[in-house]
Design an enzyme around this catalytic site. Structure first.
Site, PDB file in Angstrom:
ATOM      1  N   PHE A  30       0.860  -1.183   0.000  1.00 39.67           N
ATOM      2  CA  PHE A  30       0.000   0.000   0.000  1.00 39.67           C
ATOM      3  C   PHE A  30       0.895   1.230   0.000  1.00 39.67           C
ATOM      4  CE2 PHE A  30      -2.219   3.530   1.942  1.00 39.67           C
ATOM      5  CZ  PHE A  30      -3.426   3.522   1.259  1.00 39.67           C
ATOM      6  N   ASP A  77       9.486   2.750   1.467  1.00 41.53           N
ATOM      7  CA  ASP A  77       8.356   3.541   1.954  1.00 41.53           C
ATOM      8  C   ASP A  77       8.306   3.365   3.468  1.00 41.53           C
ATOM      9  OD1 ASP A  77       5.852   4.273   2.901  1.00 41.53           O
ATOM     10  OD2 ASP A  77       4.770   3.589   1.130  1.00 41.53           O
ATOM     11  N   LYS A  95       3.060  10.574   7.897  1.00 39.97           N
ATOM     12  CA  LYS A  95       2.356  10.191   9.135  1.00 39.97           C
ATOM     13  C   LYS A  95       2.945  10.893  10.359  1.00 39.97           C
ATOM     14  CE  LYS A  95       0.210   5.830   7.736  1.00 39.97           C
ATOM     15  NZ  LYS A  95      -1.196   6.183   7.814  1.00 39.97           N
TER      16      LYS A  95
HETATM   17  N1  PLP Z   1       2.471   4.386   2.391  1.00 41.84           N
HETATM   18  C1  PLP Z   1       2.188   3.660   3.485  1.00 41.84           C
HETATM   19  C2  PLP Z   1       3.077   2.533   3.868  1.00 41.84           C
HETATM   20  C3  PLP Z   1       1.057   3.955   4.251  1.00 41.84           C
HETATM   21  O1  PLP Z   1       0.771   3.213   5.329  1.00 41.84           O
HETATM   22  C4  PLP Z   1       0.234   5.041   3.861  1.00 41.84           C
HETATM   23  C5  PLP Z   1      -0.996   5.357   4.628  1.00 41.84           C
HETATM   24  O2  PLP Z   1      -1.526   4.562   5.360  1.00 41.84           O
HETATM   25  C6  PLP Z   1       0.575   5.778   2.728  1.00 41.84           C
HETATM   26  C7  PLP Z   1       1.700   5.422   2.014  1.00 41.84           C
HETATM   27  C8  PLP Z   1      -0.266   6.940   2.287  1.00 41.84           C
HETATM   28  O3  PLP Z   1      -0.132   7.988   3.176  1.00 41.84           O
HETATM   29  P1  PLP Z   1      -1.213   9.189   3.204  1.00 41.84           P
HETATM   30  O4  PLP Z   1      -2.499   8.606   3.684  1.00 41.84           O
HETATM   31  O5  PLP Z   1      -0.623  10.196   4.139  1.00 41.84           O
HETATM   32  O6  PLP Z   1      -1.313   9.702   1.814  1.00 41.84           O
END
Ligand code: PLP
Length: 392
Positions: free
Chosen positions: A137, A222, A251
């Site tokens: 994700f 990520d 986050k």
């Molecule tokens: N990447 C990861 C691993 C995530 O857990 C999330 C959100 O849960 C995102 C990207 C996307 O972040 P945002 O919701 O701040 O766009």
């Protein structure tokens, strides 16, 4: 206003993209939340991994208050110190190259995707491809959606951008075979959060590093959910076998305010040039001051050690409970696979009624992301509540 009145307004005015529990939180402090009726909760979700420093940490609150009274934002066409200091702090704490600041995780990954494609074009790769893992994700913008096999629904949102290829999360050989001349990057969450807290095996990370080194592709990690101390080191990769070329964060980075970042290794300093990327709010003094304060609180050896030790205490407690088939994760990023027949949503709503906020990221799974400022008593309290709530 009551929760049912809020629900009526929500139904009238908000796009129905969320399924909310019928609780209105009005106050937070450390690992505790209070609802509109004054009921107290132990927060083991941290606003989906955002409040790693705990709710309303005094140092972060003070930094926000102070900066809000001086200057909230200016355009990126002028200078302001907090954003530049934040970039320095982030690079110093990780890859040592340059930083693009933004406002969310998806935007941080968009930047990484653009940078990887730009770098590939500079290497004369005309149709660059990014290799991702099944279950990943990376966000909900159109490109990050395409990079997220878990939710990349072409039938709903297509045509999605081409140029992403997904391989099995646990198969090092398949990953190595998927990386070739066209590969711009391999993009990986060190621990897949939304998939249900699944650590990517070390051999897969090592295979990704090796394949990138032999082809010139970039390894992008990520760290949006795993970073900012969540796993017991500032960045999860610092406990693993590989160092990335590019890292994304968001986050908990903003201490509760929306801040994201894409950080590079020094050899990628010039990968994006003037005019090739930008964002109106990015790096603004208010958000950057909050992020600097959050880093000050979290990048602290005793807090990080605490996250590892409390994580170990919590997982040991979970393993003692009936109904838990498997416990996964690192530090205070913990997932529990339930035995067949148990309904995680029912368990999460019983826990909420008993005063514990937890989350269900995937079928058969509970997820726990408590603030890193909890203590042993809170860990034991959460285990005791779960012991009463897990069952058919
Ligand atoms: N990447 C990861 C691993 C995530 O857990 C999330 C959100 O849960 C995102 C990207 C996307 O972040 P945002 O919701 O701040 O766009």
């Amino acid at each position: 206003m009551s929760v049912s009145e809020l629900q009526e307004l929500e139904q009238r005015w908000l796009m129905p993209t969320y399924r909310r529990a019928a609780v209105e939180f009005v106050r937070g402090e450390g690992a505790r939340l209070w609802d509109a009726e004054g009921r107290e909760y132990l927060d083991f979700f941290s606003g989906l991994g955002v409040q790693n420093a705990g709710h309303c940490h005094p140092r972060i609150t003070e930094a926000i208050r102070e900066q809000a009274g001086i200057l909230v934002g200016v355009s990126n066409l002028y200078y302001s110190e907090p954003g530049i200091r934040l970039a320095e702090r982030l690079a110093d704490s990780s890859l040592g190259g340059r930083v693009f600041l933004c406002n969310s995780g998806a935007e941080a990954n968009e930047c990484a995707i653009k940078l990887a494609r730009r770098h590939a074009h500079a290497r004369r790769i005309e149709q660059p491809e990014i290799v991702v893992l099944e279950g990943a994700f990376h966000g909900r913008t159109v490109a990050t959606l395409a990079a997220s096999p878990k939710i990349a629904r072409d039938d709903l949102f297509g045509p999605l951008p081409a140029g992403f290829r997904a391989v099995d999360r646990d198969a090092a050989a398949a990953l190595e075979a998927a990386v070739g001349e066209r590969t711009a990057a391999v993009m990986i969450e060190p621990i897949q959060g939304e998939a249900g807290v699944h650590p990517v095996p070390d051999p897969v990370l090592a295979a990704a590093r090796k394949a990138c080194d032999s082809t010139g592709a970039l390894l992008v990690l990520d760290e949006i959910q795993t970073g900012m101390g969540r796993t017991g080191s500032l960045w999860a990769w610092q406990q693993g076998p590989v160092r990335p070329d590019v890292m994304t964060a968001a986050k908990a980075l903003g201490g509760g305010l929306p801040v994201g970042a894409c950080v590079t290794a020094p050899q990628l300093e010039d990968a994006l040039k003037a005019g090739e990327h930008g964002s109106t709010f990015a790096g603004a003094p208010l958000a950057a001051s909050a992020a600097l304060a959050a880093l000050e609180v979290i990048d602290e050896p005793s807090l990080l050690r605490g996250a590892r030790e409390l994580g170990a205490r919590f997982t040991a407690g979970l393993r003692e409970l009936d109904g838990i088939a498997e416990v996964r994760g690192r530090g205070l990023m913990v997932g529990a696979g339930l035995e067949d027949g148990l309904d995680p949503a029912a368990i999460a709503s019983r826990a909420l009624a008993a005063g514990l906020v937890i989350n269900v990221p995937a079928p058969g799974t509970l997820r726990f992301l408590p603030p890193l400022v909890i203590g042993e008593a809170e860990v034991d309290e959460a285990v005791a509540i779960l012991g009463r709530c897990i069952g058919p």
